[in-house]
Design a protein around this motif. Structure first.
Motif, PDB file in Angstrom:
ATOM      1  N   HIS A  22      37.416  48.834 -79.839  1.00  0.00           N
ATOM      2  CA  HIS A  22      37.005  50.176 -80.261  1.00  0.00           C
ATOM      3  C   HIS A  22      37.218  51.187 -79.147  1.00  0.00           C
ATOM      4  O   HIS A  22      37.054  50.861 -77.968  1.00  0.00           O
ATOM      5  CB  HIS A  22      35.510  50.196 -80.605  1.00  0.00           C
ATOM      6  CG  HIS A  22      35.158  49.375 -81.804  1.00  0.00           C
ATOM      7  ND1 HIS A  22      35.191  49.892 -83.076  1.00  0.00           N
ATOM      8  CD2 HIS A  22      34.745  48.094 -81.917  1.00  0.00           C
ATOM      9  CE1 HIS A  22      34.817  48.950 -83.933  1.00  0.00           C
ATOM     10  NE2 HIS A  22      34.540  47.854 -83.258  1.00  0.00           N
ATOM     11  N   THR A  99      39.373  70.077 -80.823  1.00  0.00           N
ATOM     12  CA  THR A  99      38.083  69.604 -80.326  1.00  0.00           C
ATOM     13  C   THR A  99      37.433  68.782 -81.426  1.00  0.00           C
ATOM     14  O   THR A  99      37.930  68.735 -82.552  1.00  0.00           O
ATOM     15  CB  THR A  99      37.177  70.795 -79.920  1.00  0.00           C
ATOM     16  OG1 THR A  99      35.926  70.288 -79.420  1.00  0.00           O
ATOM     17  CG2 THR A  99      36.883  71.730 -81.092  1.00  0.00           C
ATOM     18  N   VAL A 145      36.092  74.230 -74.263  1.00  0.00           N
ATOM     19  CA  VAL A 145      35.796  72.788 -74.304  1.00  0.00           C
ATOM     20  C   VAL A 145      36.596  72.092 -73.202  1.00  0.00           C
ATOM     21  O   VAL A 145      37.818  72.253 -73.126  1.00  0.00           O
ATOM     22  CB  VAL A 145      36.182  72.186 -75.681  1.00  0.00           C
ATOM     23  CG1 VAL A 145      35.780  70.713 -75.745  1.00  0.00           C
ATOM     24  CG2 VAL A 145      35.537  72.964 -76.826  1.00  0.00           C
TER      25      VAL A 145
HETATM   26  N1  T4K Z   1      31.629  68.393 -78.585  1.00  0.00           N
HETATM   27  C1  T4K Z   1      32.597  67.496 -78.368  1.00  0.00           C
HETATM   28  C2  T4K Z   1      33.841  67.935 -77.685  1.00  0.00           C
HETATM   29  C3  T4K Z   1      32.437  66.160 -78.765  1.00  0.00           C
HETATM   30  O1  T4K Z   1      33.416  65.252 -78.555  1.00  0.00           O
HETATM   31  C4  T4K Z   1      31.227  65.773 -79.398  1.00  0.00           C
HETATM   32  C5  T4K Z   1      31.035  64.414 -79.836  1.00  0.00           C
HETATM   33  C6  T4K Z   1      30.223  66.757 -79.589  1.00  0.00           C
HETATM   34  C7  T4K Z   1      30.476  68.062 -79.168  1.00  0.00           C
HETATM   35  C8  T4K Z   1      28.923  66.452 -80.253  1.00  0.00           C
HETATM   36  O2  T4K Z   1      28.105  65.599 -79.467  1.00  0.00           O
HETATM   37  P1  T4K Z   1      26.993  64.664 -80.225  1.00  0.00           P
HETATM   38  O3  T4K Z   1      26.193  65.539 -81.119  1.00  0.00           O
HETATM   39  O4  T4K Z   1      27.753  63.577 -80.958  1.00  0.00           O
HETATM   40  O5  T4K Z   1      26.169  64.126 -79.077  1.00  0.00           O
HETATM   41  C9  T4K Z   1      32.401  60.020 -82.033  1.00  0.00           C
HETATM   42  C10 T4K Z   1      31.012  60.370 -81.538  1.00  0.00           C
HETATM   43  O6  T4K Z   1      30.035  60.098 -82.547  1.00  0.00           O
HETATM   44  C11 T4K Z   1      30.877  61.798 -81.084  1.00  0.00           C
HETATM   45  O7  T4K Z   1      29.675  61.879 -80.336  1.00  0.00           O
HETATM   46  C12 T4K Z   1      32.039  62.189 -80.181  1.00  0.00           C
HETATM   47  N2  T4K Z   1      32.001  63.582 -79.797  1.00  0.00           N
HETATM   48  C13 T4K Z   1      33.342  61.916 -80.901  1.00  0.00           C
HETATM   49  C14 T4K Z   1      34.536  62.258 -80.041  1.00  0.00           C
HETATM   50  O8  T4K Z   1      33.410  60.513 -81.205  1.00  0.00           O
HETATM   51  P2  T4K Z   1      33.292  59.568 -84.451  1.00  0.00           P
HETATM   52  O9  T4K Z   1      33.027  60.212 -85.764  1.00  0.00           O
HETATM   53  O10 T4K Z   1      34.708  59.360 -84.056  1.00  0.00           O
HETATM   54  O11 T4K Z   1      32.454  58.212 -84.310  1.00  0.00           O
HETATM   55  P3  T4K Z   1      32.657  56.771 -84.948  1.00  0.00           P
HETATM   56  O12 T4K Z   1      31.424  56.420 -85.692  1.00  0.00           O
HETATM   57  O13 T4K Z   1      33.949  56.714 -85.698  1.00  0.00           O
HETATM   58  O14 T4K Z   1      32.720  55.825 -83.674  1.00  0.00           O
HETATM   59  C15 T4K Z   1      33.829  55.800 -82.796  1.00  0.00           C
HETATM   60  C16 T4K Z   1      34.184  54.350 -82.464  1.00  0.00           C
HETATM   61  O15 T4K Z   1      33.182  53.775 -81.645  1.00  0.00           O
HETATM   62  C17 T4K Z   1      34.325  53.433 -83.671  1.00  0.00           C
HETATM   63  O16 T4K Z   1      35.484  52.627 -83.499  1.00  0.00           O
HETATM   64  C18 T4K Z   1      33.086  52.570 -83.640  1.00  0.00           C
HETATM   65  C19 T4K Z   1      32.719  52.537 -82.165  1.00  0.00           C
HETATM   66  N3  T4K Z   1      31.265  52.404 -81.933  1.00  0.00           N
HETATM   67  C20 T4K Z   1      30.481  53.486 -82.231  1.00  0.00           C
HETATM   68  C21 T4K Z   1      29.134  53.421 -82.022  1.00  0.00           C
HETATM   69  C22 T4K Z   1      28.252  54.613 -82.336  1.00  0.00           C
HETATM   70  C23 T4K Z   1      30.736  51.233 -81.428  1.00  0.00           C
HETATM   71  O17 T4K Z   1      31.476  50.261 -81.195  1.00  0.00           O
HETATM   72  N4  T4K Z   1      29.372  51.162 -81.222  1.00  0.00           N
HETATM   73  C24 T4K Z   1      28.554  52.225 -81.494  1.00  0.00           C
HETATM   74  O18 T4K Z   1      27.333  52.127 -81.239  1.00  0.00           O
HETATM   75  O19 T4K Z   1      32.566  60.490 -83.354  1.00  0.00           O
END
Ligand code: T4K
Length: 406
Positions: A22, A99, A145
């Motif tokens: 991941h 972003t 950003v």
């Molecule tokens: N501004 C910027 C520039 C950001 O990049 C972000 C967040 C924010 C603001 C907002 O901050 P927060 O409110 O989130 O604190 C993920 C993150 O959830 C997100 O925080 C992050 N940026 C973004 C770049 O990446 P998704 O939708 O891609 O997440 P998801 O569920 O697809 O997970 C990513 C990968 O990680 C998957 O392959 C699964 C893996 N994973 C995920 C989690 C949560 C694990 O292996 N274990 C875990 O516990 O957004």
């Protein structure tokens, strides 16, 4: 290590990795120390609402970054919202489209129009000239950003904000422990916001913070974070529940103790990727300025179809077949997502679109080994060496699955 075309999973070979790799696999710090802290928390029966771990965490983050105030929150998006409200932003705010969607959502959620300006495709961050061109009488701020932890053009954006009397906020969600011209990010503009989400190299499970040298803003953010309460029965302002809890702060304090180790691991991984991809035509690793401090938490490729013979999306499919869950951060660009594409006429953003079609984020962090990286780079090299056959196979698969083009 795969060496022949037939071994690629997309051509029928077994996947290189049994367990998926991941991009956002969380780094887990010292479990014993974390559980000790959880024990302390339970004994104390103080679980949230400005508890001792949160206070200690805020103090440590502020000291580390050399900033006067750190207001810890339940996530980075909420931190953005507190900065937006606390600074009284309204009307329009200039923001990059390249972003994570949260940057724009935090504005729109408060009835503020995110006006997307293009990025410089070389740096991936807001192009100051484009940002200045987007200023209108309705503009109240610029929200830059620090994508991948590479700092924005801080000086140029500061000068533009000053010239037009605008607020300046930085979304530093990627940039904890990264520097701009030798100074750690966190003290630029009116405020910066951090994300400590589980997928970040340094995390508190969920969490974030507003960091600022502005005393008034910090005070407002603290009030708003706790429903506007200034005492048991005194509410001074509109507020929300944006608090970080003690469990998250315990994770944060524990991970802070290992910050340098985590960064060293990321640097080791980055160096392995750099070496492994050095001779792959058309696939270049986004690099970090060695003169700056950096967390190296994102491994990002740019795929040049003309030279690699493969599109980024072809490579993505090759990797997914191998159980490598690479990600297209930040495709297709926020301006092409809802609600923005429907709500507002969107300008052409050639730099953003060029990048969004080429970038690919790869796994890194403590859960991936140098051997994994070597195997992964070997797969990319093999796919590029046999680009024509790989491409034909990917296209056949897409047609068979009923989506000829993504
Ligand atoms: N501004 C910027 C520039 C950001 O990049 C972000 C967040 C924010 C603001 C907002 O901050 P927060 O409110 O989130 O604190 C993920 C993150 O959830 C997100 O925080 C992050 N940026 C973004 C770049 O990446 P998704 O939708 O891609 O997440 P998801 O569920 O697809 O997970 C990513 C990968 O990680 C998957 O392959 C699964 C893996 N994973 C995920 C989690 C949560 C694990 O292996 N274990 C875990 O516990 O957004």
């Amino acid at each position: 290590m795969k060496t022949t075309l037939a071994e690629l999973a997309i051509l029928g070979g077994p996947p290189a990795f049994v367990e998926p790799l991941h991009v956002g696999r969380p780094n887990i710090g010292d479990r014993t120390r974390f559980l000790e802290r959880v024990g302390e928390m339970l004994d104390r029966r103080w679980l949230t609402n400005d508890g001792p771990f949160v206070k200690e965490f805020e103090g440590r983050v502020a000291a580390l970054l050399g900033v006067r105030h750190c207001v810890a929150t339940c996530n980075g998006t909420l931190a953005l919202e507190l900065a937006i409200r606390g600074l009284g932003l309204r009307g329009e705010v200039i923001v990059p489209s390249f972003t994570f969607v949260a940057t724009a959502h935090a504005l729109q959620w408060h009835g503020i129009r995110p006006v997307f300006a293009d990025v410089d495709p070389r740096t991936h961050t807001l192009d100051p000239e484009q940002a200045e061109r987007a200023v209108t009488p309705q503009t109240s701020a610029i929200l830059g950003v620090h994508v991948w932890g590479r700092p924005c053009a801080v000086d140029a954006l500061t000068a533009i904000a000053k010239a037009h009397r605008l607020r300046l906020v930085f979304d530093s969600a990627h940039a904890f422990a990264c520097s701009y011209q030798g100074t750690l990010l966190g003290r630029f503009g009116d405020a910066e916001i951090l994300s400590f989400h589980a997928t970040k190299f340094f995390h508190t499970v969920e969490g974030g913070a507003v960091v600022t040298n502005d005393e008034d803003l910090a005070q407002r953010a603290r009030l708003m974070r706790n429903f506007g309460f200034a005492g048991y029965d005194t509410v001074l302002t509109l507020g929300i529940n944006g608090k970080m809890n003690e469990m998250c702060a315990a994770m944060g304090l524990t991970n802070l103790e290992q910050l340098d180790d985590i960064i060293s691991t990321n640097l080791r991984n980055y160096t392995h990727y750099r070496r492994g991809l050095a001779n792959v035509p058309g696939v270049s690793l986004v690099t970090y300025d060695p003169r700056e401090r950096c967390n190296y938490q994102y491994i990002v490729l740019e795929v040049d179809e003309g030279r690699a013979g493969l599109e980024r999306d072809d490579l993505l499919e090759v990797l997914r077949a191998e159980n490598v869950l690479a990600r297209r951060y930040f495709y297709p660009g926020v301006h092409r997502m809802e609600p923005y594409r429907t709500l507002y006429p969107q300008p052409a953003l050639p730099g953003t679109q060029w990048l969004a079609a080429r970038v690919l984020s790869l796994p890194t962090g403590a859960s991936i080994s140098p051997d994994d990286i070597n195997a992964l780079c070997g797969i990319i090299a093999l796919a590029v060496t046999h680009a024509a056959e790989v491409r034909a196979t990917v296209q056949r698969r897409r047609t068979a699955m009923g989506h000829p083009a993504d």
